[in-house]
Design an enzyme around this catalytic site. Sequence first.
Site, PDB file in Angstrom:
ATOM      1  N   HIS A  80       0.842  -1.083  -0.071  1.00 38.70           N
ATOM      2  CA  HIS A  80      -0.136   0.039  -0.008  1.00 38.70           C
ATOM      3  C   HIS A  80       0.858   1.234   0.106  1.00 38.70           C
ATOM      4  O   HIS A  80       0.608   2.152  -0.620  1.00 38.70           O
ATOM      5  CB  HIS A  80      -0.936  -0.069   1.379  1.00 38.70           C
ATOM      6  CG  HIS A  80      -1.942   1.119   1.263  1.00 38.70           C
ATOM      7  ND1 HIS A  80      -1.571   1.839   2.500  1.00 38.70           N
ATOM      8  CD2 HIS A  80      -2.739   1.736   0.608  1.00 38.70           C
ATOM      9  CE1 HIS A  80      -2.546   3.039   2.374  1.00 38.70           C
ATOM     10  NE2 HIS A  80      -3.273   2.878   1.195  1.00 38.70           N
ATOM     11  N   GLU A  83       2.057   1.885  -3.477  1.00 41.10           N
ATOM     12  CA  GLU A  83       1.098   2.369  -4.331  1.00 41.10           C
ATOM     13  C   GLU A  83       0.821   3.872  -4.030  1.00 41.10           C
ATOM     14  O   GLU A  83       0.822   4.747  -5.132  1.00 41.10           O
ATOM     15  CB  GLU A  83      -0.322   1.773  -3.924  1.00 41.10           C
ATOM     16  CG  GLU A  83      -1.693   2.509  -4.771  1.00 41.10           C
ATOM     17  CD  GLU A  83      -3.010   2.612  -3.667  1.00 41.10           C
ATOM     18  OE1 GLU A  83      -3.269   3.688  -3.913  1.00 41.10           O
ATOM     19  OE2 GLU A  83      -3.123   1.534  -3.034  1.00 41.10           O
ATOM     20  N   HIS A  84       1.117   4.515  -2.794  1.00 36.92           N
ATOM     21  CA  HIS A  84       1.036   5.896  -2.757  1.00 36.92           C
ATOM     22  C   HIS A  84       2.312   6.458  -3.464  1.00 36.92           C
ATOM     23  O   HIS A  84       2.411   7.673  -4.114  1.00 36.92           O
ATOM     24  CB  HIS A  84       1.317   6.130  -1.174  1.00 36.92           C
ATOM     25  CG  HIS A  84      -0.202   6.217  -0.417  1.00 36.92           C
ATOM     26  ND1 HIS A  84      -0.313   7.255   0.015  1.00 36.92           N
ATOM     27  CD2 HIS A  84      -1.064   5.213  -0.228  1.00 36.92           C
ATOM     28  CE1 HIS A  84      -1.430   7.020   0.586  1.00 36.92           C
ATOM     29  NE2 HIS A  84      -2.014   5.684   0.411  1.00 36.92           N
ATOM     30  N   GLU A 160      -3.741   7.870   7.372  1.00 34.86           N
ATOM     31  CA  GLU A 160      -4.930   7.031   6.749  1.00 34.86           C
ATOM     32  C   GLU A 160      -5.233   5.841   7.470  1.00 34.86           C
ATOM     33  O   GLU A 160      -6.520   5.313   7.810  1.00 34.86           O
ATOM     34  CB  GLU A 160      -4.224   6.226   5.382  1.00 34.86           C
ATOM     35  CG  GLU A 160      -5.609   5.604   4.514  1.00 34.86           C
ATOM     36  CD  GLU A 160      -4.992   5.300   3.281  1.00 34.86           C
ATOM     37  OE1 GLU A 160      -5.647   4.184   2.522  1.00 34.86           O
ATOM     38  OE2 GLU A 160      -4.137   5.812   2.781  1.00 34.86           O
TER      39      GLU A 160
END
Length: 466
Positions: A80, A83-84, A160
Amino acid sequence: MPIQIFRLLAVAASLALSPVPALAETPTRAHASAQTFERSLPNGMKVLVREDRRAPTVVHLVLYRVGAIDEINGLTGISHVLEHMMFKGTQTLAVGEFSRRVAERGGRENAFTGRDYTGYFQQVHRSHLAEMMRLEADRMAGLVVEDAEFSREIRVVMEERRWRTDDRAQGRLYEQLMAAAFTASPYRRPVVGWMSDLESMQAGDVRDWYARWYNPANAVLIVVGDVSADEVWKLAGQTYGQIDANALPERRPQNEPEQRGVKRIWVKAPAENPHVILGFKVPRLRDVDADRDPYALQMLAAVLDADENGRLTRNLVRGSRVADQVGAGYGMTGRGPSLFLLDGTPAEGQDTEALERALRAEIARIADEGVREDELQRIRAQYVAGQIYKRDSIMAQAMEMGGLEMSGLSHRDADRILERIRQVTAADVQSVAQRYFGEDELTVATLLPQPIDPQAPASPRPALRH
């Protein structure tokens, strides 16, 4: 709600509200003229093209077969985080340039990370497809993970996590359910990662993860819309085809041991109401033609929670009023093991123990009495309708194709899966209700609500891309 989170991760179907005729008698606008073509580039990258010329737009989707299931302890959440970082600079593009170019061309973009895979997409006018392919191929091969950019973005990921999980009681409950239900399977780890791993992660870890997994041989390109397959083959060869493939790491099986008794956990968190989630270990779909139980389990979930007339809402919310909210969910496909989930919030004057008994009693009633054929016929029709109608969206078509490919099946299996769903009988539903919902398969997570501090500052919603 945990069930909602589970459905999203599993890409579960949304159900239509009215029945339709049998699948063979229901042509779709999406498929009336659409054709799907498949090739592989010499570097091993699979390319799928579906020609759908109803509008001059196109979806360009790249999926990498890497997600939380591939991570190790100490590096949870790294898929993840990568991905950022993919929206930062490359060797040829400055930070933010990728997104700026998509926006300037009137397109929309996003990305997502799940347990099984990571995806990136753009939806643009067909005339901009070539540029999207050049941009995406550029960051497949030339991403630059700078220490300073990583330091800024890892704080965004931490926020997040706080916003989506730590500060949400039901999100925390679902995370703990997964951690308790699985012993060996990596599905026990959260996609966003454990906070301690995020705090200790370094930019070098992300660079290594990128080099290891972002490889054309580990990716699938899907293009759906107003294009020709020949056009896409040519563009794919000019862009992705110029990237050399590297050897992929060996994937070793991490099979879940047999569970030998019910597992129970209690989670304390600030919340207004208690909540309970029941997770039963059930099989997932492995062989589209040979398997039978996954289709019956999908219909069982729909019988319980298809709509406002589903058994759980009808019997537990409007009937006995033991619950204010109830749900059921099952992810039929995936690279790892599956859970069949039941969840709910007890009504005022009731408690989670009573609700748990009521949820299990609904399964037991189906195991004992079965399902009426007319009820199952309505549910089957709803399910097939929902799957067919969503194909009116070229994005939904691309996601359906990609989800099947990433789970180890084929995009060609989509219609066959619906056909098998239509073959599920009332006896099949009763059979799975009898065989998969005992104590030995069960994990129960119960939320114990704690007082909410009115003075406690709420975590601000981070500026999320997805």
